[in-house]
Write a protein that holds these residues in place. Structure first.
Motif, PDB file in Angstrom:
ATOM      1  N   HIS A 122      58.034  26.987 155.762  1.00  0.00           N
ATOM      2  CA  HIS A 122      57.607  27.783 156.920  1.00  0.00           C
ATOM      3  C   HIS A 122      58.414  27.503 158.183  1.00  0.00           C
ATOM      4  N   GLN A 123      59.718  27.384 158.046  1.00  0.00           N
ATOM      5  CA  GLN A 123      60.570  27.120 159.193  1.00  0.00           C
ATOM      6  C   GLN A 123      60.990  28.422 159.860  1.00  0.00           C
ATOM      7  N   THR A 124      61.052  28.416 161.178  1.00  0.00           N
ATOM      8  CA  THR A 124      61.578  29.573 161.893  1.00  0.00           C
ATOM      9  C   THR A 124      63.101  29.476 161.907  1.00  0.00           C
ATOM     10  N   PRO A 125      63.788  30.599 162.083  1.00  0.00           N
ATOM     11  CA  PRO A 125      65.247  30.529 162.218  1.00  0.00           C
ATOM     12  C   PRO A 125      65.665  29.567 163.333  1.00  0.00           C
ATOM     13  N   GLU A 126      64.922  29.537 164.438  1.00  0.00           N
ATOM     14  CA  GLU A 126      65.252  28.630 165.548  1.00  0.00           C
ATOM     15  C   GLU A 126      65.165  27.173 165.113  1.00  0.00           C
ATOM     16  N   GLN A 127      64.111  26.820 164.365  1.00  0.00           N
ATOM     17  CA  GLN A 127      63.965  25.443 163.885  1.00  0.00           C
ATOM     18  C   GLN A 127      65.111  25.070 162.951  1.00  0.00           C
ATOM     19  N   ILE A 128      65.498  25.990 162.090  1.00  0.00           N
ATOM     20  CA  ILE A 128      66.562  25.721 161.124  1.00  0.00           C
ATOM     21  C   ILE A 128      67.884  25.490 161.847  1.00  0.00           C
ATOM     22  N   VAL A 129      68.210  26.347 162.807  1.00  0.00           N
ATOM     23  CA  VAL A 129      69.465  26.210 163.545  1.00  0.00           C
ATOM     24  C   VAL A 129      69.450  24.932 164.383  1.00  0.00           C
ATOM     25  N   ASP A 130      68.317  24.631 165.035  1.00  0.00           N
ATOM     26  CA  ASP A 130      68.216  23.379 165.794  1.00  0.00           C
ATOM     27  C   ASP A 130      68.496  22.178 164.897  1.00  0.00           C
ATOM     28  N   THR A 131      67.895  22.167 163.719  1.00  0.00           N
ATOM     29  CA  THR A 131      68.093  21.058 162.784  1.00  0.00           C
ATOM     30  C   THR A 131      69.550  20.975 162.359  1.00  0.00           C
ATOM     31  N   ALA A 132      70.160  22.109 162.030  1.00  0.00           N
ATOM     32  CA  ALA A 132      71.554  22.116 161.577  1.00  0.00           C
ATOM     33  C   ALA A 132      72.478  21.532 162.642  1.00  0.00           C
ATOM     34  N   ILE A 133      72.251  21.897 163.894  1.00  0.00           N
ATOM     35  CA  ILE A 133      73.101  21.398 164.979  1.00  0.00           C
ATOM     36  C   ILE A 133      72.823  19.919 165.235  1.00  0.00           C
ATOM     37  N   GLN A 134      71.560  19.535 165.293  1.00  0.00           N
ATOM     38  CA  GLN A 134      71.204  18.131 165.528  1.00  0.00           C
ATOM     39  C   GLN A 134      71.742  17.226 164.430  1.00  0.00           C
ATOM     40  N   GLU A 135      71.740  17.706 163.205  1.00  0.00           N
ATOM     41  CA  GLU A 135      72.162  16.894 162.061  1.00  0.00           C
ATOM     42  C   GLU A 135      73.665  16.992 161.790  1.00  0.00           C
ATOM     43  N   ASP A 136      74.394  17.699 162.631  1.00  0.00           N
ATOM     44  CA  ASP A 136      75.832  17.876 162.451  1.00  0.00           C
ATOM     45  C   ASP A 136      76.145  18.405 161.056  1.00  0.00           C
ATOM     46  N   ALA A 137      75.373  19.415 160.658  1.00  0.00           N
ATOM     47  CA  ALA A 137      75.493  19.959 159.307  1.00  0.00           C
ATOM     48  C   ALA A 137      76.785  20.747 159.130  1.00  0.00           C
ATOM     49  N   ASP A 138      77.294  20.715 157.917  1.00  0.00           N
ATOM     50  CA  ASP A 138      78.441  21.530 157.530  1.00  0.00           C
ATOM     51  C   ASP A 138      77.986  22.887 157.011  1.00  0.00           C
ATOM     52  N   ALA A 139      76.755  22.935 156.492  1.00  0.00           N
ATOM     53  CA  ALA A 139      76.248  24.174 155.895  1.00  0.00           C
ATOM     54  C   ALA A 139      74.734  24.218 155.993  1.00  0.00           C
ATOM     55  N   VAL A 140      74.211  25.449 155.914  1.00  0.00           N
ATOM     56  CA  VAL A 140      72.779  25.691 155.829  1.00  0.00           C
ATOM     57  C   VAL A 140      72.538  26.500 154.567  1.00  0.00           C
ATOM     58  N   GLY A 141      71.656  26.007 153.726  1.00  0.00           N
ATOM     59  CA  GLY A 141      71.241  26.734 152.536  1.00  0.00           C
ATOM     60  C   GLY A 141      69.826  27.238 152.721  1.00  0.00           C
ATOM     61  N   LEU A 142      69.637  28.546 152.656  1.00  0.00           N
ATOM     62  CA  LEU A 142      68.320  29.145 152.837  1.00  0.00           C
ATOM     63  C   LEU A 142      67.775  29.623 151.495  1.00  0.00           C
ATOM     64  N   SER A 143      66.528  29.299 151.240  1.00  0.00           N
ATOM     65  CA  SER A 143      65.851  29.782 150.043  1.00  0.00           C
ATOM     66  C   SER A 143      64.784  30.774 150.483  1.00  0.00           C
ATOM     67  N   ILE A 144      64.927  32.030 150.030  1.00  0.00           N
ATOM     68  CA  ILE A 144      64.010  33.081 150.471  1.00  0.00           C
ATOM     69  C   ILE A 144      63.512  33.866 149.258  1.00  0.00           C
ATOM     70  N   LEU A 145      62.197  33.807 149.059  1.00  0.00           N
ATOM     71  CA  LEU A 145      61.583  34.559 147.964  1.00  0.00           C
ATOM     72  C   LEU A 145      60.661  35.648 148.481  1.00  0.00           C
ATOM     73  N   SER A 146      60.482  35.709 149.800  1.00  0.00           N
ATOM     74  CA  SER A 146      59.438  36.536 150.396  1.00  0.00           C
ATOM     75  C   SER A 146      59.819  38.000 150.579  1.00  0.00           C
ATOM     76  N   GLY A 147      61.098  38.333 150.410  1.00  0.00           N
ATOM     77  CA  GLY A 147      61.537  39.701 150.662  1.00  0.00           C
ATOM     78  C   GLY A 147      62.034  39.913 152.076  1.00  0.00           C
TER      79      GLY A 147
END
Length: 136
Positions: A43-68
């Motif tokens: 149940h992450q918002t796009p904002e939470q995901i992007v914040d985490t990616a930047i804070q964690e110095d991520a190289d990639a974001v993998g999204l799993s979406i089954l909801s349509g």
């Protein structure tokens, strides 16, 4: 972005979808392949995901979406990365995504889409080949 050390991947479940078995399998496969994986939970918002990616110095974001809601959620994450000047973070995803939606998502900037039944080794190999090379 650092170029040494393991590839860092944020794995996320955006939106209201509560099924996380597949994303956990992918997270474990990436981790077993020597990558650092940050799983954000359900149940992450796009904002939470992007914040985490930047804070964690991520190289990639993998999204799993089954909801349509993949078209909306991928677009939101990509737009937020652009706004935050973090477009070097590659976005890939998987889940129940109709074939006719894959090309438009890639046109938006999603680097790759994995559909159900894709072997975990194919995801690991793609990340290794396309995100950045592991340091020797």
């Amino acid at each position: 972005m650092g170029v040494s050390g393991p590839i860092r991947v944020v794995v996320a479940k955006p939106g209201l979808d509560g099924h996380d078995r597949g994303v956990k399998v992918i997270a474990r496969a990436l981790r077993d392949a020597g990558m650092e994986v940050i799983y954000t939970g359900l149940h992450q918002t796009p904002e939470q995901i992007v914040d985490t990616a930047i804070q964690e110095d991520a190289d990639a974001v993998g999204l799993s979406i089954l909801s349509g809601a993949h078209n909306t959620l991928f677009a939101a994450v990509l737009e937020l990365l652009k706004e935050r000047e973090a477009e070097d973070i590659k976005v890939f995803g998987g889940g129940i995504i109709p074939d006719e939606d894959i090309a438009p998502l890639k046109h938006l900037g999603v680097a790759e889409i994995f559909t159900p039944g894709t072997p975990t080794s194919a995801v690991v190999d793609w990340v290794r080949a396309n995100v950045r090379q592991l340091a020797a």
